[in-house]
Scaffold this motif. Structure first.
Motif, mmCIF file in Angstrom:
data_model
loop_
_atom_site.group_PDB
_atom_site.id
_atom_site.type_symbol
_atom_site.label_atom_id
_atom_site.label_comp_id
_atom_site.label_asym_id
_atom_site.label_seq_id
_atom_site.Cartn_x
_atom_site.Cartn_y
_atom_site.Cartn_z
ATOM 1 N N ARG A 99 -12.837 70.277 -4.140
ATOM 2 C CA ARG A 99 -13.515 69.765 -2.071
ATOM 3 C C ARG A 99 -13.344 68.288 -2.131
ATOM 4 N NH1 ARG A 99 -19.094 68.979 -6.086
ATOM 5 N NH2 ARG A 99 -18.164 68.624 -6.882
ATOM 6 N N LYS A 100 -11.643 68.053 -2.690
ATOM 7 C CA LYS A 100 -10.914 67.251 -2.434
ATOM 8 C C LYS A 100 -11.941 65.247 -1.730
ATOM 9 C CE LYS A 100 -7.043 69.800 -2.581
ATOM 10 N NZ LYS A 100 -7.156 70.501 -3.427
ATOM 11 N N LYS A 101 -12.596 65.066 -2.362
ATOM 12 C CA LYS A 101 -13.534 64.147 -2.278
ATOM 13 C C LYS A 101 -13.463 63.717 -3.924
ATOM 14 C CE LYS A 101 -17.622 64.999 -0.174
ATOM 15 N NZ LYS A 101 -18.569 64.443 0.591
ATOM 16 N N GLN A 143 -16.289 69.274 -13.397
ATOM 17 C CA GLN A 143 -14.171 69.096 -13.775
ATOM 18 C C GLN A 143 -13.925 69.432 -14.762
ATOM 19 O OE1 GLN A 143 -13.655 68.118 -10.477
ATOM 20 N NE2 GLN A 143 -15.572 68.248 -9.996
ATOM 21 N N LYS A 144 -14.242 69.448 -15.932
ATOM 22 C CA LYS A 144 -13.291 70.401 -16.962
ATOM 23 C C LYS A 144 -13.189 71.568 -16.698
ATOM 24 C CE LYS A 144 -14.183 65.750 -20.691
ATOM 25 N NZ LYS A 144 -14.737 65.789 -21.543
ATOM 26 N N ILE A 145 -14.292 72.223 -16.563
ATOM 27 C CA ILE A 145 -13.659 73.815 -15.904
ATOM 28 C C ILE A 145 -13.288 74.282 -15.532
ATOM 29 C CG2 ILE A 145 -15.518 75.994 -15.125
ATOM 30 C CD1 ILE A 145 -15.886 75.807 -18.186
ATOM 31 N N ILE A 146 -13.463 73.364 -14.258
ATOM 32 C CA ILE A 146 -12.585 73.510 -12.596
ATOM 33 C C ILE A 146 -10.888 73.484 -13.481
ATOM 34 C CG2 ILE A 146 -11.704 72.470 -10.419
ATOM 35 C CD1 ILE A 146 -15.067 72.278 -9.445
ATOM 36 N N TYR A 147 -10.757 72.407 -14.291
ATOM 37 C CA TYR A 147 -9.456 71.845 -14.513
ATOM 38 C C TYR A 147 -8.705 73.073 -15.143
ATOM 39 C CZ TYR A 147 -5.210 69.982 -16.645
ATOM 40 O OH TYR A 147 -4.014 69.558 -16.721
ATOM 41 N N TYR A 148 -10.024 73.418 -16.389
ATOM 42 C CA TYR A 148 -9.882 74.696 -16.413
ATOM 43 C C TYR A 148 -9.112 76.269 -16.337
ATOM 44 C CZ TYR A 148 -10.000 78.067 -21.434
ATOM 45 O OH TYR A 148 -10.192 79.610 -21.817
ATOM 46 N N LEU A 149 -9.370 76.398 -15.370
ATOM 47 C CA LEU A 149 -9.573 77.813 -14.934
ATOM 48 C C LEU A 149 -8.136 77.546 -13.980
ATOM 49 C CD1 LEU A 149 -12.824 78.143 -12.817
ATOM 50 C CD2 LEU A 149 -12.388 79.524 -14.715
ATOM 51 N N ILE A 150 -7.946 76.203 -13.378
ATOM 52 C CA ILE A 150 -6.538 76.008 -12.891
ATOM 53 C C ILE A 150 -5.478 76.732 -13.702
ATOM 54 C CG2 ILE A 150 -5.157 75.097 -11.448
ATOM 55 C CD1 ILE A 150 -7.988 74.229 -10.495
ATOM 56 N N LYS A 151 -6.267 75.169 -15.327
ATOM 57 C CA LYS A 151 -4.741 74.929 -15.483
ATOM 58 C C LYS A 151 -3.943 76.088 -16.711
ATOM 59 C CE LYS A 151 -3.379 71.515 -13.058
ATOM 60 N NZ LYS A 151 -2.105 71.398 -12.328
ATOM 61 N N ASN A 152 -5.138 76.522 -17.211
ATOM 62 C CA ASN A 152 -5.306 77.075 -18.413
ATOM 63 C C ASN A 152 -5.216 78.683 -18.462
ATOM 64 O OD1 ASN A 152 -6.448 74.143 -19.543
ATOM 65 N ND2 ASN A 152 -4.923 75.453 -20.591
ATOM 66 N N ARG A 153 -6.266 79.390 -17.136
ATOM 67 C CA ARG A 153 -6.318 80.698 -16.672
ATOM 68 C C ARG A 153 -5.757 80.942 -15.488
ATOM 69 N NH1 ARG A 153 -7.134 80.955 -21.660
ATOM 70 N NH2 ARG A 153 -7.627 83.301 -21.748
ATOM 71 N N GLY A 154 -5.402 80.204 -14.852
ATOM 72 C CA GLY A 154 -4.365 80.845 -13.964
ATOM 73 C C GLY A 154 -5.146 80.920 -12.902
ATOM 74 N N ASN A 208 -6.008 80.024 -8.733
ATOM 75 C CA ASN A 208 -6.209 79.472 -7.772
ATOM 76 C C ASN A 208 -7.169 78.464 -7.134
ATOM 77 O OD1 ASN A 208 -5.584 78.902 -5.298
ATOM 78 N ND2 ASN A 208 -3.678 80.499 -5.743
ATOM 79 N N VAL A 209 -6.459 77.575 -6.805
ATOM 80 C CA VAL A 209 -6.907 76.408 -5.917
ATOM 81 C C VAL A 209 -8.242 77.233 -5.104
ATOM 82 C CG1 VAL A 209 -7.992 74.438 -4.442
ATOM 83 C CG2 VAL A 209 -6.215 74.514 -6.573
ATOM 84 N N HIS A 210 -7.405 77.903 -3.871
ATOM 85 C CA HIS A 210 -8.010 78.573 -3.207
ATOM 86 C C HIS A 210 -8.841 79.920 -3.791
ATOM 87 C CE1 HIS A 210 -5.828 76.274 -0.696
ATOM 88 N NE2 HIS A 210 -4.704 76.534 -1.793
ATOM 89 N N LEU A 224 -18.098 79.358 -7.739
ATOM 90 C CA LEU A 224 -17.586 80.190 -7.718
ATOM 91 C C LEU A 224 -16.540 80.551 -7.957
ATOM 92 C CD1 LEU A 224 -19.392 83.613 -6.380
ATOM 93 C CD2 LEU A 224 -19.421 82.464 -4.502
ATOM 94 N N VAL A 225 -15.618 82.185 -8.517
ATOM 95 C CA VAL A 225 -14.418 82.249 -8.295
ATOM 96 C C VAL A 225 -14.501 83.682 -7.616
ATOM 97 C CG1 VAL A 225 -11.924 83.025 -9.270
ATOM 98 C CG2 VAL A 225 -14.017 81.124 -9.993
ATOM 99 N N LEU A 226 -13.333 84.091 -6.417
ATOM 100 C CA LEU A 226 -13.573 85.175 -5.728
ATOM 101 C C LEU A 226 -12.470 85.638 -5.762
ATOM 102 C CD1 LEU A 226 -14.932 83.817 -2.034
ATOM 103 C CD2 LEU A 226 -16.189 84.315 -3.748
ATOM 104 N N LYS A 227 -11.970 87.056 -5.816
ATOM 105 C CA LYS A 227 -10.972 87.333 -5.928
ATOM 106 C C LYS A 227 -10.900 88.606 -4.527
ATOM 107 C CE LYS A 227 -8.516 87.192 -9.467
ATOM 108 N NZ LYS A 227 -7.384 87.026 -9.325
ATOM 109 N N LYS A 228 -9.945 88.098 -4.046
ATOM 110 C CA LYS A 228 -9.863 88.996 -2.852
ATOM 111 C C LYS A 228 -10.972 89.314 -1.931
ATOM 112 C CE LYS A 228 -6.665 92.100 -5.475
ATOM 113 N NZ LYS A 228 -6.311 93.354 -6.084
ATOM 114 N N THR A 229 -11.595 87.948 -2.286
ATOM 115 C CA THR A 229 -12.758 87.816 -1.147
ATOM 116 C C THR A 229 -13.963 88.338 -0.844
ATOM 117 O OG1 THR A 229 -12.799 89.671 0.584
ATOM 118 C CG2 THR A 229 -10.545 86.839 1.559
ATOM 119 N N ARG A 230 -13.884 88.956 -2.773
ATOM 120 C CA ARG A 230 -15.214 89.474 -3.467
ATOM 121 C C ARG A 230 -15.894 88.512 -4.435
ATOM 122 N NH1 ARG A 230 -16.289 95.675 -3.905
ATOM 123 N NH2 ARG A 230 -17.811 94.636 -4.123
ATOM 124 N N PRO A 231 -16.825 88.341 -4.924
ATOM 125 C CA PRO A 231 -17.479 87.638 -6.319
ATOM 126 C C PRO A 231 -16.882 88.037 -7.468
ATOM 127 C CG PRO A 231 -19.277 87.547 -4.694
ATOM 128 C CD PRO A 231 -18.417 88.757 -3.860
#
Length: 139
Positions: free
Chosen positions: A20-22, A34-45, A47-49, A69-76
């Motif tokens: 959310r950049k704030k 926030q810990k889960i977000i960091y884990y998803l990005i740094k440990n599970r690869g 993308n922020v987007h 919610l994590v999307l892959k190819k615009t799908r949940p």
């Protein structure tokens, strides 16, 4: 900004959200999120987007607010429901995330209080559900 970066404003602690950049008030549940977000990005690869936080949706006149919610190819693809560490995960919490599943039909559900994690994978074509030990890596 570094993930988990914290600041104090007017005597209250805040944490920076990479998605959310704030800054947000540092509650126990927000820290788990926030810990889960960091884990998803740094440990599970992931993308922020691909990650949406506090995603709002309405279905059959019922309002939903998904923690992550994590999307892959615009799908949940994955829903993560975060609870505070002192919250003992109960059937009520499980019912909550299953309602999200019925709405979004994601492949993965994660229910966590930062201590205990329940990770479910829904197999394609209704071929069952598997409990996982770790959140799957981004492929």
């Amino acid at each position: 900004m570094k993930p988990g970066n914290r600041k104090t404003f007017n005597g209250k602690r805040y944490v920076f959200c990479l998605i959310r950049k704030k800054y947000y008030l540092l509650t126990k549940e927000e820290l788990v999120r926030q810990k889960i977000i960091y884990y998803l990005i740094k440990n599970r690869g992931y993308n922020v987007h691909e990650i949406y936080v506090e995603f709002n949706s309405t279905f059959s006149n019922i309002k939903y607010r998904l923690d992550i919610l994590v999307l892959k190819k615009t799908r949940p693809f994955m829903i993560v429901e975060c609870k505070s560490p002192e919250v003992k995960i109960s059937s009520k919490d499980f019912d909550q995330i299953m309602k999200y599943y019925l709405r979004f039909k994601t492949q993965y559900l994660v229910l966590t209080n930062g201590i205990k994690n329940i990770i479910l994978e829904f197999k394609p074509n209704g071929n069952g559900i598997e409990f996982l030990k770790k959140i799957p890596k981004n492929k």
